[in-house]
Motif scaffolding. Structure first.
Motif, short mmCIF file in Angstrom:
data_model
loop_
_atom_site.label_atom_id
_atom_site.label_comp_id
_atom_site.label_asym_id
_atom_site.label_seq_id
_atom_site.Cartn_x
_atom_site.Cartn_y
_atom_site.Cartn_z
N GLN A 176 1.94 1.04 -2.15
CA GLN A 176 0.91 2.00 -1.77
C GLN A 176 1.53 3.35 -1.44
OE1 GLN A 176 -1.28 0.21 1.45
NE2 GLN A 176 -2.27 -1.30 0.14
N PHE A 177 2.66 3.32 -0.75
CA PHE A 177 3.39 4.55 -0.42
C PHE A 177 3.80 5.29 -1.70
CE2 PHE A 177 7.74 6.27 -0.12
CZ PHE A 177 7.59 7.25 0.86
N LEU A 178 4.34 4.57 -2.68
CA LEU A 178 4.78 5.18 -3.93
C LEU A 178 3.60 5.73 -4.72
CD1 LEU A 178 7.41 2.52 -5.08
CD2 LEU A 178 7.89 4.84 -4.26
N GLN A 179 2.49 5.02 -4.72
CA GLN A 179 1.31 5.49 -5.44
C GLN A 179 0.77 6.78 -4.82
OE1 GLN A 179 -0.93 1.85 -5.16
NE2 GLN A 179 -0.33 1.16 -7.21
N GLN A 180 0.83 6.87 -3.49
CA GLN A 180 0.42 8.10 -2.83
C GLN A 180 1.38 9.23 -3.16
OE1 GLN A 180 0.22 6.98 1.29
NE2 GLN A 180 -1.72 5.89 1.07
N LYS A 181 2.66 8.92 -3.20
CA LYS A 181 3.66 9.92 -3.57
C LYS A 181 3.43 10.41 -4.99
CE LYS A 181 6.94 10.46 -0.32
NZ LYS A 181 7.45 11.77 0.13
N LEU A 182 3.13 9.49 -5.88
CA LEU A 182 2.91 9.86 -7.28
C LEU A 182 1.69 10.74 -7.41
CD1 LEU A 182 3.87 9.47 -10.19
CD2 LEU A 182 2.34 7.49 -10.34
N GLY A 183 0.67 10.44 -6.63
CA GLY A 183 -0.54 11.26 -6.65
C GLY A 183 -0.27 12.67 -6.17
N SER A 184 0.54 12.82 -5.13
CA SER A 184 0.84 14.15 -4.60
C SER A 184 1.76 14.92 -5.52
CB SER A 184 1.49 14.03 -3.21
OG SER A 184 2.75 13.39 -3.29
N ALA A 185 2.49 14.21 -6.40
CA ALA A 185 3.39 14.88 -7.33
C ALA A 185 2.73 15.19 -8.67
CB ALA A 185 4.63 14.00 -7.59
N SER A 186 1.45 14.88 -8.77
CA SER A 186 0.75 15.09 -10.03
C SER A 186 0.73 16.57 -10.41
CB SER A 186 -0.70 14.57 -9.91
OG SER A 186 -1.46 14.93 -11.02
#
Length: 276
Positions: A176-186
């Motif tokens: 979940q942490f990584l998915q949030q990180k990926l979203g913020s790096a979009s």
């Protein structure tokens, strides 16, 4: 497990609340994660001390502790360790490199979860047929997925599968942490998933969620049932509640695939209309 018999246990809600407060108390995420790790270690040591000195009132209490209580807390500890290591390793990487590194990390986590999908399903579907083998210390045998700390190797504080469960919970939280990180790096940070209004029943949506999970069409079959249900909740705004209980009612219906049949019939009607 009756709380009056084991009143030293903290509720999951209490633990999560404390961890959220710790995260919000520090602007530096590395400091926050380190303090969260210390908190989890302290509570785990308290648990270990109580278990070693007082034991359990009965086997049902022991099973519940090693199936739910210790893996939850230990999983939180491992999640913060993963997050801390990620921040320490990648804190200074180029912004656009996130889009290469994070998907690779997500793949690694999903691979681990896929390799242990049997125990993931065992827990998420509420099975208990192997509980005595998995979560009683007298049946410990070989310790699954041992780690390099006393919480894993202490025979008085370990069953055969509690550490494996903790690792799974830790990786699920890290995912979940990584998915949030990926979203913020979009490249398009202003993009949000459009919310739709689900106009069928909650049961129908849960039936869809189980179909998506068991068909293996999400993340090459690596997505957890919980993540799929959370996604459906986010997109539709529906609260699916205890979907495991609903799934039991679906299974016991005269037609367990009622909504899936409706979807199939609707698609067939559309194809037929095109042919006319």
């Amino acid at each position: 497990m009756e709380r009056k018999k084991m009143n030293w246990l903290l509720s999951h809600e209490k633990i999560e609340s404390e961890l959220i407060q710790i995260e919000q108390s520090f602007l530096n995420t590395i400091v926050a994660y380190n303090n969260a790790i210390s908190y989890c270690q302290r509570i785990l040591e308290q648990y270990r001390s109580k278990v070693v000195s007082k034991g359990f009132p009965d086997e049902a209490s022991e099973i519940k502790f090693f199936k739910k209580e210790k893996p939850f807390l230990f999983g939180q500890l491992l999640r913060y360790i993963h997050q801390l290591n990620f921040e320490l390793e990648y804190a200074k990487i180029a912004y656009d490199a996130n889009e290469r590194i994070i998907p690779q990390k997500i793949l690694e986590v999903n691979t681990y979860l896929f390799n242990h999908r049997d125990i993931v399903l065992y827990v998420e579907l509420g099975n208990d047929s192997l509980d005595q083998q998995y979560f009683l210390r007298k049946n410990r045998g070989f310790c699954i997925s041992p780690s390099s700390n006393g919480f894993s190797f202490d025979p008085d504080f370990s069953s055969s599968h509690d550490v494996l469960l903790a690792n799974i919970f830790g990786y699920q939280g890290f995912l979940q942490f990584l998915q949030q990180k990926l979203g913020s790096a979009s490249l398009n940070p202003d993009f949000t998933i459009p919310q739709i209004n689900w106009t069928k029943s909650k049961t129908a949506l849960i039936e869809l969620g189980f179909a998506l999970f068991y068909s293996g069409v999400i993340n090459h079959g690596n997505a957890s049932l919980k993540s799929i249900m959370q996604f459906l909740e986010e997109v539709t705004g529906m609260d699916l509640g205890n979907y495991h209980h609903t799934a039991i009612r679906i299974r016991n219906r005269s037609n367990p695939t009622k909504f899936m049949d409706k979807l199939r019939d609707s698609l067939q009607d559309w194809v037929a209309d095109l042919d006319d």
